[in-house]
Design a protein around this motif. Structure first.
Motif, PDB file in Angstrom:
ATOM      1  N   HIS A 103       0.818  -1.213   0.000  1.00  0.00           N
ATOM      2  CA  HIS A 103       0.000   0.000   0.000  1.00  0.00           C
ATOM      3  C   HIS A 103       0.856   1.270   0.000  1.00  0.00           C
ATOM      4  O   HIS A 103       2.086   1.207  -0.040  1.00  0.00           O
ATOM      5  CB  HIS A 103      -1.001  -0.047   1.154  1.00  0.00           C
ATOM      6  CG  HIS A 103      -2.219  -0.832   0.807  1.00  0.00           C
ATOM      7  ND1 HIS A 103      -3.441  -0.257   0.533  1.00  0.00           N
ATOM      8  CD2 HIS A 103      -2.392  -2.170   0.632  1.00  0.00           C
ATOM      9  CE1 HIS A 103      -4.311  -1.195   0.222  1.00  0.00           C
ATOM     10  NE2 HIS A 103      -3.713  -2.366   0.283  1.00  0.00           N
ATOM     11  N   SER A 106      -1.759   8.565   0.980  1.00  0.00           N
ATOM     12  CA  SER A 106      -2.990   9.068   0.370  1.00  0.00           C
ATOM     13  C   SER A 106      -2.725  10.170  -0.648  1.00  0.00           C
ATOM     14  O   SER A 106      -1.639  10.754  -0.707  1.00  0.00           O
ATOM     15  CB  SER A 106      -3.943   9.568   1.455  1.00  0.00           C
ATOM     16  OG  SER A 106      -3.351  10.603   2.211  1.00  0.00           O
ATOM     17  N   THR A 116      -5.377   8.063  -3.724  1.00  0.00           N
ATOM     18  CA  THR A 116      -6.421   7.366  -2.975  1.00  0.00           C
ATOM     19  C   THR A 116      -7.426   6.759  -3.949  1.00  0.00           C
ATOM     20  O   THR A 116      -8.166   7.490  -4.616  1.00  0.00           O
ATOM     21  CB  THR A 116      -7.144   8.313  -1.995  1.00  0.00           C
ATOM     22  OG1 THR A 116      -6.180   8.919  -1.127  1.00  0.00           O
ATOM     23  CG2 THR A 116      -8.148   7.544  -1.150  1.00  0.00           C
ATOM     24  N   THR A 117      -7.387   5.452  -4.073  1.00  0.00           N
ATOM     25  CA  THR A 117      -8.322   4.644  -4.863  1.00  0.00           C
ATOM     26  C   THR A 117      -8.239   4.914  -6.365  1.00  0.00           C
ATOM     27  O   THR A 117      -8.003   4.008  -7.148  1.00  0.00           O
ATOM     28  CB  THR A 117      -9.769   4.834  -4.385  1.00  0.00           C
ATOM     29  OG1 THR A 117      -9.838   4.500  -3.001  1.00  0.00           O
ATOM     30  CG2 THR A 117     -10.730   3.941  -5.151  1.00  0.00           C
ATOM     31  N   GLU A 134      -6.227   4.783   1.529  1.00  0.00           N
ATOM     32  CA  GLU A 134      -6.896   3.492   1.370  1.00  0.00           C
ATOM     33  C   GLU A 134      -6.871   2.639   2.648  1.00  0.00           C
ATOM     34  O   GLU A 134      -7.921   2.116   3.055  1.00  0.00           O
ATOM     35  CB  GLU A 134      -6.296   2.758   0.177  1.00  0.00           C
ATOM     36  CG  GLU A 134      -6.645   3.454  -1.140  1.00  0.00           C
ATOM     37  CD  GLU A 134      -5.787   3.020  -2.310  1.00  0.00           C
ATOM     38  OE1 GLU A 134      -5.161   1.935  -2.218  1.00  0.00           O
ATOM     39  OE2 GLU A 134      -5.721   3.757  -3.305  1.00  0.00           O
TER      40      GLU A 134
END
Length: 273
Positions: A103, A106, A116-117, A134
């Protein structure tokens, strides 16, 4: 002992450029192998710690990145999209803990490939005024289910951002950000060893972990889009509130509902690319 793994690619050791996360080139093929091996390290560590069921959810981009024939056969695998709850598809109250592997920090923050996403759509996402990436967003959803976050791997900025939310989790920082597309990183072999060791430790520490439940009552979810054009598109949703040129918000019953709206906005953004 049931372990859920949400696997991304940007935080993997050896990954520093956007091209490495995009199918159709040699760098991506290398990166997806590196991603799969880090997931395998987490699986091996979890098994050594006492896990008896592991579910891996491919959570990057097209969500068909993990190479099935390379994955440790002890784990089951979720591939493909769209899927309900996206990066947490299949997570439920039966799981004892949640791992985030590969990961990143952000959107609009310092860190390797931070977003973010959906990097095209979102500049910032907030839950009740708190900026979340996330792990924070999906970790809060997991908290509603009573599932604690036990392990996060990625760069040093990922740890810095998320240790505030998950102080009892194990953090495998496999690289130090030197910019958005540059990092000083340990060897991929040492990164896997670190993830393996900390995954085992996380499972062995299961009784010390607590689910993160930062919110009570309704959730105000704010999505700051990357352009007014994107906000124009999102404002067509009848229950959406537009508070300025780029901000769309929803009043949600819980984090689960906010996760749903994030998926809707991310999908709608494709129509104005």
């Amino acid at each position: 002992m049931r372990v859920y793994i949400s696997a991304d690619i940007e935080g993997v050791a050896g990954v520093v450029t956007a091209q490495q996360g995009q199918p159709g080139n040699p760098e991506y093929e290398r990166a997806r192998r590196l991603m799969t091996e880090e997931v395998n390290a987490a699986i091996e560590g979890a098994l050594a710690g006492g896990a008896d069921y592991i579910l891996v959810n491919d959570s990057h981009g097209p969500m068909v990145n993990i190479i099935p024939e390379m994955l440790n056969p002890a784990a089951e695998l979720i591939l493909g999209r769209p899927k309900k709850f996206n990066m947490a598809a299949g997570l439920d109250q039966s799981f004892d803990m949640l791992f985030f592997t590969g990961h990143h920090a952000s959107a609009a923050q310092y860190g390797v490939l931070a977003h973010t996403t959906n990097g095209f759509a979102f500049r910032t996402i907030k839950l009740n005024g708190q900026i979340v990436g996330e792990p924070g967003f999906y970790g809060a959803y997991a908290g509603e289910l009573g599932v604690p976050v036990a392990l996060i791997s990625g760069d040093d900025q990922t740890e810095l951002e998320n240790r505030l939310f998950f102080p009892n989790a194990e953090f495998a920082s496999v690289k130090a950000a030197l910019g958005n597309r540059a990092a000083r990183q340990m060897s991929v072999h040492n990164a896997r060893a670190l993830i393996r060791d900390l995954a085992q430790k996380a499972v062995e520490r299961k009784n010390e972990l607590k689910a993160w439940k930062p919110f009570t009552g309704r959730i105000h979810a704010e999505f700051i889009m990357n352009s007014p054009l994107l906000a124009d598109q999102m404002a067509i949703i009848p229950c959406a509130k537009r508070t300025d040129a780029t901000t769309i918000s929803f009043d949600c019953a819980n984090v689960a509902e906010a996760v749903g709206w994030m998926g809707v906005l991310s999908g709608l953004s494709a129509s104005v690319r």
